[in-house]
Design a protein around this motif. Structure first.
Motif, PDB file in Angstrom:
ATOM      1  N   ALA A  45       5.676   4.876   1.122  1.00 22.18           N
ATOM      2  CA  ALA A  45       6.223   5.574   2.287  1.00 22.18           C
ATOM      3  C   ALA A  45       5.305   6.702   2.730  1.00 22.18           C
ATOM      4  O   ALA A  45       5.101   6.925   3.936  1.00 22.18           O
ATOM      5  CB  ALA A  45       7.615   6.120   1.954  1.00 22.18           C
ATOM      6  N   GLY A  46       4.739   7.420   1.768  1.00 24.08           N
ATOM      7  CA  GLY A  46       3.845   8.520   2.114  1.00 24.08           C
ATOM      8  C   GLY A  46       2.584   8.049   2.811  1.00 24.08           C
ATOM      9  O   GLY A  46       2.156   8.628   3.814  1.00 24.08           O
ATOM     10  N   VAL A  47       1.986   6.977   2.293  1.00 24.54           N
ATOM     11  CA  VAL A  47       0.756   6.459   2.900  1.00 24.54           C
ATOM     12  C   VAL A  47       1.023   5.921   4.296  1.00 24.54           C
ATOM     13  O   VAL A  47       0.283   6.206   5.249  1.00 24.54           O
ATOM     14  CB  VAL A  47       0.143   5.359   2.003  1.00 24.54           C
ATOM     15  CG1 VAL A  47      -0.968   4.619   2.737  1.00 24.54           C
ATOM     16  CG2 VAL A  47      -0.412   5.971   0.730  1.00 24.54           C
ATOM     17  N   LEU A  48       2.092   5.145   4.447  1.00 26.63           N
ATOM     18  CA  LEU A  48       2.408   4.591   5.763  1.00 26.63           C
ATOM     19  C   LEU A  48       2.743   5.687   6.773  1.00 26.63           C
ATOM     20  O   LEU A  48       2.305   5.639   7.931  1.00 26.63           O
ATOM     21  CB  LEU A  48       3.574   3.606   5.643  1.00 26.63           C
ATOM     22  CG  LEU A  48       3.299   2.330   4.829  1.00 26.63           C
ATOM     23  CD1 LEU A  48       4.549   1.468   4.758  1.00 26.63           C
ATOM     24  CD2 LEU A  48       2.138   1.540   5.430  1.00 26.63           C
ATOM     25  N   SER A  49       3.501   6.690   6.336  1.00 34.32           N
ATOM     26  CA  SER A  49       3.852   7.788   7.244  1.00 34.32           C
ATOM     27  C   SER A  49       2.618   8.591   7.634  1.00 34.32           C
ATOM     28  O   SER A  49       2.433   8.950   8.805  1.00 34.32           O
ATOM     29  CB  SER A  49       4.881   8.707   6.568  1.00 34.32           C
ATOM     30  OG  SER A  49       6.058   7.998   6.244  1.00 34.32           O
TER      31      SER A  49
END
Length: 218
Positions: free
Chosen positions: A121-125
């Motif tokens: 989630a962090g990388v995609l966001s």
């Protein structure tokens, strides 16, 4: 030669050293393989750039005052060296079989479900909210610069057309201006070419890092 063959052959030539010294050196070269594999190189390319294991071993053994003669011993299909050690140097006897030491192969880190979710989630966001737009803006600027440089480079063609249509002071000014712009276009291309290559390499590494994170390798 792949990584496994490289490390096995290097281990054979490092036989005069103690088991601890061998493990330290082999772990060092295994780490080199892992680091360069992570950036897209193949095992064969890495092994070729490092050089032959025998040459590497000779340099290491020389630091311990151990010489390696040209004579080789044939053992189980392997070409193995017979070292000549200095009398004042003591080294630990190691077993005959070259595979008794296990290599510490790379293991993918273990993450629990929540940690993996946070990573993904962090990388995609981060990519969607920031990096995507930065990369898009930079690509657009780079494309615009290339377009302007090409137009400047081809401007003498337009100047020549103006002169052929009618010769006067205005057309002469346009011709000289187009020649000047053409020179600016050449300079622009010389600057943009390495800049584009550099951006491509940075983007490739960033993309590989994202893939490794999504796969759980980091």
């Amino acid at each position: 030669m792949n990584k496994e063959h490289f490390l096995i052959e290097l281990k054979i030539y490092l036989k005069p050293l103690t088991a601890q010294q061998q493990v330290f050196i082999l772990n060092k070269y295994e780490a080199i393989f892992e680091e360069r594999l992570a950036v897209g190189e193949t095992e064969e390319e890495i092994a070729k750039s490092l050089g032959k294991p025998r040459g590497i071993a000779e340099e290491i053994l020389q630091e311990f005052d151990i010489t390696v003669p040209e004579k080789k011993l044939e053992r189980d299909g392997w070409q193995e060296i017979e070292p000549v050690a200095n009398k004042d140097y003591y080294y630990e006897e190691v077993p005959e079989h070259p595979y008794e030491q296990t290599y510490h192969s790379y293991e993918r880190p273990q993450h629990n479900g929540f940690t993996r979710f946070c990573q993904i989630a962090g990388v995609l966001s981060f990519n969607f909210l920031l990096m995507f737009w930065l990369i898009f803006a930079f690509v657009m600027v780079l494309f615009s610069c290339w377009l302007v440089a090409v137009v400047f480079l081809l401007s003498p063609v337009l100047g020549g057309i103006s002169v052929s249509a009618g010769f006067n002071d205005g057309t002469m000014f346009q011709l000289f201006l187009s020649i000047f712009l053409s020179g600016a276009g050449v300079i622009g291309l010389l600057i943009l070419t390495p800049l584009t290559k550099f951006f491509g390499k940075v983007f490739k590494r960033y993309l590989q890092w994202n893939i490794r994170v999504l796969r759980g390798e980091i």
